[in-house]
Scaffold this active site. Structure first.
Site, PDB file in Angstrom:
ATOM      1  N   ASN A  10     -64.883  65.759  51.720  1.00 40.61           N
ATOM      2  CA  ASN A  10     -64.785  66.784  50.831  1.00 40.61           C
ATOM      3  C   ASN A  10     -66.173  67.420  50.561  1.00 40.61           C
ATOM      4  OD1 ASN A  10     -62.053  66.509  51.282  1.00 40.61           O
ATOM      5  ND2 ASN A  10     -61.766  65.379  49.213  1.00 40.61           N
ATOM      6  N   GLY A  38     -65.181  63.135  48.342  1.00 43.39           N
ATOM      7  CA  GLY A  38     -64.082  62.640  49.217  1.00 43.39           C
ATOM      8  C   GLY A  38     -64.232  61.073  48.951  1.00 43.39           C
ATOM      9  N   LYS A  39     -63.126  60.389  48.741  1.00 41.04           N
ATOM     10  CA  LYS A  39     -63.128  58.776  48.812  1.00 41.04           C
ATOM     11  C   LYS A  39     -63.702  58.341  49.814  1.00 41.04           C
ATOM     12  CE  LYS A  39     -60.090  56.865  46.019  1.00 41.04           C
ATOM     13  NZ  LYS A  39     -61.257  57.008  44.745  1.00 41.04           N
ATOM     14  N   ALA A  41     -65.927  59.271  52.046  1.00 41.48           N
ATOM     15  CA  ALA A  41     -67.501  59.482  52.352  1.00 41.48           C
ATOM     16  C   ALA A  41     -67.897  58.885  51.058  1.00 41.48           C
ATOM     17  CB  ALA A  41     -67.601  61.141  52.200  1.00 41.48           C
ATOM     18  N   GLU A 136     -56.461  59.444  51.464  1.00 46.01           N
ATOM     19  CA  GLU A 136     -57.013  61.026  51.509  1.00 46.01           C
ATOM     20  C   GLU A 136     -56.860  61.721  53.141  1.00 46.01           C
ATOM     21  OE1 GLU A 136     -59.018  61.550  47.418  1.00 46.01           O
ATOM     22  OE2 GLU A 136     -60.296  61.492  49.258  1.00 46.01           O
ATOM     23  N   ASN A 179     -57.011  50.113  41.153  1.00 44.60           N
ATOM     24  CA  ASN A 179     -57.671  50.049  39.707  1.00 44.60           C
ATOM     25  C   ASN A 179     -56.138  49.445  38.837  1.00 44.60           C
ATOM     26  OD1 ASN A 179     -55.900  52.269  38.867  1.00 44.60           O
ATOM     27  ND2 ASN A 179     -57.571  53.785  39.321  1.00 44.60           N
ATOM     28  N   THR A 205     -59.793  46.562  39.780  1.00 47.87           N
ATOM     29  CA  THR A 205     -60.892  46.893  39.033  1.00 47.87           C
ATOM     30  C   THR A 205     -60.214  47.363  37.673  1.00 47.87           C
ATOM     31  OG1 THR A 205     -60.806  49.230  39.719  1.00 47.87           O
ATOM     32  CG2 THR A 205     -62.167  47.613  40.910  1.00 47.87           C
ATOM     33  N   ASP A 231     -70.986  59.826  33.684  1.00 44.63           N
ATOM     34  CA  ASP A 231     -69.947  60.550  34.653  1.00 44.63           C
ATOM     35  C   ASP A 231     -69.309  59.084  35.465  1.00 44.63           C
ATOM     36  OD1 ASP A 231     -68.549  61.711  36.561  1.00 44.63           O
ATOM     37  OD2 ASP A 231     -70.368  62.943  37.352  1.00 44.63           O
ATOM     38  N   ASP A 237     -65.173  53.884  44.149  1.00 43.87           N
ATOM     39  CA  ASP A 237     -65.518  54.077  45.465  1.00 43.87           C
ATOM     40  C   ASP A 237     -66.958  53.168  45.692  1.00 43.87           C
ATOM     41  OD1 ASP A 237     -63.264  55.731  45.677  1.00 43.87           O
ATOM     42  OD2 ASP A 237     -64.753  57.649  45.321  1.00 43.87           O
TER      43      ASP A 237
END
Length: 289
Positions: A10, A38-39, A41, A136, A179, A205, A231, A237
């Site tokens: 993405n 994107g998860k 990538a 995704e 998670n 996690t 952040d 990921d």
């Protein structure tokens, strides 16, 4: 060995706003940043930056070449990413001064990967390689089944969480990573806890509290490094990518998890997604406060 990752690619467009707009409101952003996301990538970049040999399986549109350039620059093999005639996946992310966010996700080419492309790519895989996928793209179940039939160890990161998708892929999964919230959702859907799913390995996690590893009848807890986050985008990921790279290098699971927790902790001290994922050298030199 090789990590074969069927995953999303993405373009992330992040707009800094005074607040999240309400319906009908026109609001000027005071900053725009664009980057790779994107998860899929993110996980490929994390595995590559951790020293893994990663081959990404996916698709972009005609305007997405810069994303492949960026991924290759981080060490990801993108030779199995197809270029289609429709737009690439992208996300419009609004971030308010309060840190509240709103995300509009356009799947684009991530949901248009062809079965023939996946089959042709996995034909080059070897028994003992690792296969990774998330929620995704299309074809997760078909690819996981094909990978398992070729003797690959299948890892599934159950995000974004979809109960039907998880149920469908679990029979072909060796390692499940999710998670705490996703684990609760899965337990409600299946009536089973993470340790009773019948999988070889499950990792849950817990954010700042680290993670849990369920292996057979054993449960192990790993603490997280203490940091001040700026952040949290892509932290999970990063963790997943580092775990896979560790396993790819022949590390025991506890060793792979310990390095992955440090990598995720360092990641949350930086702004951005794939572009902010640390290298293994940075993680090893990292001294949490």
């Amino acid at each position: 060995m090789t990590i074969w990752n069927l995953g999303s690619i993405n373009a992330d467009h992040v707009y800094a706003l005074p607040h999240i707009p309400v319906p009908g409101e026109t609001l000027a952003a005071h900053m725009l940043t664009a980057g790779l996301g994107g998860k899929g990538a993110n996980m490929s970049v994390a595995s590559a930056r951790a020293g893994g040999k990663v081959k990404h399986i996916g698709a972009i549109g005609p305007e997405g070449g810069w994303m492949l350039d960026r991924m290759r620059g981080y060490g990801v093999d993108t030779s199995s990413v197809a270029t289609l005639d429709t737009p690439s996946g992208h996300a419009i992310i609004a971030v308010a001064e309060s840190a509240e966010n709103m995300i509009i996700l356009f799947p684009g080419t991530n949901r248009r990967i062809s079965p023939a492309h996946v089959d042709t790519t996995l034909a080059a895989a070897k028994a003992g390689d690792l296969f990774l996928t998330q929620n995704e793209t299309n074809l997760q179940v078909e690819a996981a089944r094909a990978a398992r039939s070729r003797g690959l160890r299948v890892t599934y990161a159950a995000a974004p969480f979809e109960a039907a998708a998880v149920r469908a892929i679990l029979p072909f999964t060796d390692l499940l990573i999710l998670n705490e919230i996703e684990a609760e959702q899965l337990s409600k859907e299946t009536g089973q806890g993470p340790g009773s799913l019948g999988l070889a390995d499950v990792i849950v996690t817990l954010g700042a509290e680290g993670c849990l590893w369920f292996h057979g009848n054993e449960e192990s807890r790993f603490p997280a490094a203490r940091v001040t986050p700026v952040d949290t985008t892509g932290a999970g990921d990063t963790f997943t990518g580092y775990v896979l790279a560790g396993l790819d290098a022949g590390q025991p699971m506890p060793e792979a998890i310990r390095l992955a927790t440090r990598a995720a902790a360092l990641k949350v001290t930086r702004h951005g997604a794939a572009d902010a994922i640390p290298t293994k050298q940075e993680v090893l030199a990292f001294s949490p406060g």
